[in-house]
Design a protein around this motif. Structure first.
Motif, PDB file in Angstrom:
ATOM      1  N   ALA A 101      -2.009  10.418   3.395  1.00  0.00           N
ATOM      2  CA  ALA A 101      -0.912  11.404   3.436  1.00  0.00           C
ATOM      3  C   ALA A 101       0.266  10.838   4.221  1.00  0.00           C
ATOM      4  O   ALA A 101       0.074  10.113   5.213  1.00  0.00           O
ATOM      5  CB  ALA A 101      -1.370  12.707   4.092  1.00  0.00           C
ATOM      6  N   HIS A 102       1.476  11.178   3.762  1.00  0.00           N
ATOM      7  CA  HIS A 102       2.662  10.915   4.578  1.00  0.00           C
ATOM      8  C   HIS A 102       2.584  11.848   5.792  1.00  0.00           C
ATOM      9  O   HIS A 102       2.355  13.059   5.630  1.00  0.00           O
ATOM     10  CB  HIS A 102       3.941  11.239   3.804  1.00  0.00           C
ATOM     11  N   ALA A 103       2.767  11.281   6.966  1.00  0.00           N
ATOM     12  CA  ALA A 103       2.752  12.116   8.178  1.00  0.00           C
ATOM     13  C   ALA A 103       3.476  11.369   9.280  1.00  0.00           C
ATOM     14  O   ALA A 103       3.300  10.159   9.445  1.00  0.00           O
ATOM     15  CB  ALA A 103       1.322  12.427   8.602  1.00  0.00           C
ATOM     16  N   ASP A 115       0.547   7.408   6.008  1.00  0.00           N
ATOM     17  CA  ASP A 115       1.754   6.801   5.444  1.00  0.00           C
ATOM     18  C   ASP A 115       2.936   7.102   6.378  1.00  0.00           C
ATOM     19  O   ASP A 115       3.185   8.259   6.711  1.00  0.00           O
ATOM     20  CB  ASP A 115       1.968   7.335   4.021  1.00  0.00           C
ATOM     21  N   HIS A 116       3.577   6.029   6.820  1.00  0.00           N
ATOM     22  CA  HIS A 116       4.613   6.039   7.877  1.00  0.00           C
ATOM     23  C   HIS A 116       3.922   6.171   9.244  1.00  0.00           C
ATOM     24  O   HIS A 116       3.490   5.175   9.779  1.00  0.00           O
ATOM     25  CB  HIS A 116       5.675   7.133   7.677  1.00  0.00           C
ATOM     26  N   GLY A 117       3.867   7.374   9.807  1.00  0.00           N
ATOM     27  CA  GLY A 117       3.158   7.556  11.080  1.00  0.00           C
ATOM     28  C   GLY A 117       3.937   7.114  12.306  1.00  0.00           C
ATOM     29  O   GLY A 117       3.421   7.152  13.428  1.00  0.00           O
ATOM     30  N   LEU A 138       0.809  -1.230   0.000  1.00  0.00           N
ATOM     31  CA  LEU A 138       0.000   0.000   0.000  1.00  0.00           C
ATOM     32  C   LEU A 138       0.836   1.272   0.000  1.00  0.00           C
ATOM     33  O   LEU A 138       0.278   2.378   0.007  1.00  0.00           O
ATOM     34  CB  LEU A 138      -0.906   0.015   1.246  1.00  0.00           C
ATOM     35  N   HIS A 139       2.142   1.134   0.048  1.00  0.00           N
ATOM     36  CA  HIS A 139       2.992   2.335   0.114  1.00  0.00           C
ATOM     37  C   HIS A 139       4.224   2.107  -0.745  1.00  0.00           C
ATOM     38  O   HIS A 139       5.227   1.575  -0.284  1.00  0.00           O
ATOM     39  CB  HIS A 139       3.363   2.609   1.582  1.00  0.00           C
ATOM     40  N   LEU A 140       4.074   2.513  -2.013  1.00  0.00           N
ATOM     41  CA  LEU A 140       5.143   2.283  -2.986  1.00  0.00           C
ATOM     42  C   LEU A 140       5.130   3.458  -3.949  1.00  0.00           C
ATOM     43  O   LEU A 140       4.099   3.732  -4.577  1.00  0.00           O
ATOM     44  CB  LEU A 140       4.880   0.958  -3.710  1.00  0.00           C
ATOM     45  N   HIS A 141       6.241   4.179  -4.006  1.00  0.00           N
ATOM     46  CA  HIS A 141       6.367   5.271  -4.981  1.00  0.00           C
ATOM     47  C   HIS A 141       6.929   4.647  -6.243  1.00  0.00           C
ATOM     48  O   HIS A 141       8.043   4.104  -6.215  1.00  0.00           O
ATOM     49  CB  HIS A 141       7.311   6.353  -4.461  1.00  0.00           C
ATOM     50  N   ILE A 142       6.204   4.729  -7.348  1.00  0.00           N
ATOM     51  CA  ILE A 142       6.664   4.043  -8.554  1.00  0.00           C
ATOM     52  C   ILE A 142       8.043   4.569  -8.972  1.00  0.00           C
ATOM     53  O   ILE A 142       8.903   3.801  -9.408  1.00  0.00           O
ATOM     54  CB  ILE A 142       5.597   4.084  -9.683  1.00  0.00           C
ATOM     55  N   SER A 146       7.241  -1.116   1.140  1.00  0.00           N
ATOM     56  CA  SER A 146       8.658  -0.922   0.775  1.00  0.00           C
ATOM     57  C   SER A 146       9.039   0.519   0.431  1.00  0.00           C
ATOM     58  O   SER A 146      10.221   0.824   0.352  1.00  0.00           O
ATOM     59  CB  SER A 146       9.010  -1.849  -0.394  1.00  0.00           C
ATOM     60  N   ASP A 147       8.073   1.412   0.188  1.00  0.00           N
ATOM     61  CA  ASP A 147       8.352   2.840  -0.036  1.00  0.00           C
ATOM     62  C   ASP A 147       9.097   3.086  -1.359  1.00  0.00           C
ATOM     63  O   ASP A 147       8.468   3.381  -2.365  1.00  0.00           O
ATOM     64  CB  ASP A 147       9.135   3.426   1.153  1.00  0.00           C
ATOM     65  N   ASP A 148      10.419   2.964  -1.335  1.00  0.00           N
ATOM     66  CA  ASP A 148      11.247   3.189  -2.534  1.00  0.00           C
ATOM     67  C   ASP A 148      12.271   2.053  -2.625  1.00  0.00           C
ATOM     68  O   ASP A 148      13.456   2.239  -2.336  1.00  0.00           O
ATOM     69  CB  ASP A 148      11.975   4.541  -2.405  1.00  0.00           C
TER      70      ASP A 148
HETATM   71 ZN    ZN Z   1       6.633   7.139   0.970  1.00  0.00          ZN
END
Ligand code: ZN
Ligand code: ADE
Length: 379
Positions: free
Chosen positions: A237-239, A261-263, A57-61, A318-320
Motif C-alpha cells: 500500500a502507498h502510505a 510504497d513511499h513511506g 517495484l513501484h511503477l504505475h503503468i 520511478s513511480d510515474d
Molecule cells: Zn506510486
C-alpha cells in the motif's frame, strides 16, 4: 512549506542541472567541490548506474504514458486533449502536491480505450526497461480509472499481460502485476473491483492502494484487503507519501502489507523508524516523484540516505516516470548526485530492490549475486 516555493525550485533545478551537465562533459571521473557545501563529491564513472542489473517495484503503468504516445493514442482513438502540442502538455507538468498531479494523470489516461492501447503502453515501458538493464518489474495498474469510463477490466488486463509475456520472451524481463484500489473511491467500489479481478487471478500477484492519500486512511480498506488476502493476493500500500506516520502503522497493522510504497514520512515517528528497521520492512521510495510533488523541496533534502543509514530496506523506483522526469537510471543518478551516495550505497539500494521483490527465494539469491558480481567487476 509553500508549494509555490517548491515549484520555483523545480524550475530552477532543471536549469541548474542543465548547466551542471554541460560543465561536466569531458571532466569525468571527477572529484568536485560544491561551492556552498565544501564536501567531497564521490567519484562515479559514467555507465556504472546504467549497467547495474536492477528491479523496479513501484511503477504505475498509467504513469509511464509519455506525451508523444498520449498524443498518438488520442489521434488513433479520436479523443480530444486540452493541449495543442506535446510541448504544451509537458509545460503543464508543474505540480505543487500529489492531487495536482493526479488530476492531470487521470485526464491523460482517457486516451487508453482498447486492448492494443494497454499493450502499446506496457510495451513502451518494458522496452525502456530493457535499455536500462532492468531485469525484474512489479507493475501497478489502476483498473478503476478505466472501468469507470466504460473500459472492460478484461481489456485492461489482457493488453498489459500480453506485453508482459512478450517482454519475458524477447527481453528476458520477469514481471508481476499488482492491482491498485483507488483510495478516493469507496470500499464498495474496491470490493467490486476485486470481484472483477478473480477470473484473472493467475495474472495478478497482489493488491495495492494508491491515489489521494490524506483523508483516505488505510482502515477504509481493511475488509477488502482481508478478502484479498483470503484469495491469496500479496499486499502492498502507498502510505506516508504525504500522509502521516499513522497511515504507515495502519497499512502494517490493519492491511497486513509486505511493503510500504513511499513511506518517507516514517522519519517523523522514531518508534516507527525503529520498527521498520528491525523488521526490514521494504520501502519503495521514488525520489524524482518526491521532489516533483514537493514532498521534499530539493533532492539534497531527501531522507533516502538517512533511512538507508538507519538500517531500513530502502529501494529506488520511478513511480510515474513520464510525469516526473525519469525512469530507474535517472532516479538512481538523481539520488547519487543529490545525496552524494557511494557505490556501496547504490549497490545496497539495487540489491534491496531484488530482496524486496515477490520473486521466489532462489531467484532473489541469484539476482543479488549478479549485482555483487557486477560491483566486483566495476570497483
Ligand atoms: Zn506510486
Ligand atoms: N497514483 C499514481 N502515482 C501515485 C502516487 N505517487 N501516489 C498515489 N497514487 C498514485
Amino acid at each position: 512549506q509553500n508549494p509555490y516555493d517548491c515549484l520555483k525550485q523545480n524550475l530552477r533545478f532543471s536549469q541548474d542541472s542543465f548547466i551542471f551537465f554541460k560543465k561536466k562533459i569531458g571532466v569525468l571521473p571527477f572529484f568536485h567541490k560544491i561551492k556552498d557545501d565544501f564536501y567531497q563529491e564521490v567519484s562515479m564513472e559514467p555507465g556504472f548506474i546504467e549497467g547495474i542489473p536492477k528491479a523496479e517495484l513501484h511503477l504505475h503503468i498509467e504513469g509511464s504514458l509519455e506525451p508523444e504516445l498520449m498524443f498518438a493514442l488520442a489521434e488513433r482513438n479520436r479523443v480530444d486533449l486540452p493541449y495543442n502540442s506535446v510541448e504544451e502538455l509537458r509545460q503543464a507538468y508543474q505540480f505543487t502536491n500529489l492531487q495536482s498531479f493526479l488530476d492531470i494523470y487521470y485526464a491523460g489516461a482517457r486516451v487508453l480505450l482498447v486492448e492494443q492501447d494497454f499493450y502499446d503502453l506496457t510495451w513502451a515501458y518494458l522496452t525502456r526497461m530493457q535499455e536500462q538493464n532492468v531485469k525484474h518489474v512489479e507493475i501497478f495498474f489502476d483498473p478503476q480509472t478505466h472501468t469507470e469510463r466504460g473500459v472492460a477490466f478484461s481489456t485492461v488486463i489482457e493488453g498489459i499481460d500480453s506485453a508482459l509475456k512478450d517482454a519475458r520472451r524477447e527481453y528476458g524481463i520477469s514481471s508481476y502485476l499488482i492491482l491498485c484500489f483507488l483510495r478516493h473511491l469507496s470500499e464498495d467500489d474496491a470490493f467490486k473491483t476485486l470481484e472483477e479481478a478473480l477470473p484473472f487471478r493467475e495474472k495478478i500477484i497482489g493488491v495495492g492502494l494508491d491515489s489521494s492519500e490524506v483523508g483516505h486512511p488505510p482502515e477504509k480498506f481493511q475488509r477488502v484487503f482481508q478478502r484479498a488476502s483470503e484469495e491469496g493476493f500479496r499486499r502492498v500500500a502507498h502510505a506516508g507519501e504525504e500522509g502521516p506516520p499513522e497511515y504507515i502503522i495502519g497499512a502494517l497493522d490493519l492491511l497486513g502489507v509486505e511493503r510500504i510504497d513511499h513511506g518517507v514520512q516514517c522519519e517523523k515517528d522514531p518508534e516507527l523508524l525503529r520498527r521498520l528497521a528491525e523488521s526490514r520492512m521494504p520501502l519503495t521510495v521514488c525520489p524524482l516523484s518526491n521532489t516533483r510533488l514537493c514532498v521534499f523541496e530539493k533532492m539534497k533534502d531527501h531522507n533516502l540516505k538517512r533511512l538507508l543509514d538507519a538500517g531500513l530496506c530502502v529501494t529506488v523506483n520511478s513511480d510515474d516516470p513520464a510525469y516526473f522526469g525519469g525512469y530507474m537510471n535517472e532516479n538512481l543518478t538523481a539520488v547519487q548526485q543529490g545525496l552524494n551516495l557511494s557505490k556501496e550505497d547504490l549497490v545496497e539500494l539495487v540489491k534491496n530492490g531484488f530482496r524486496a521483490s515477490f520473486l521466489p527465494k532462489t531467484a532473489i539469491e541469484s539476482r543479488v549475486q549478479a549485482v555483487d558480481e557486477y560491483a566486483s567487476k566495476n570497483p
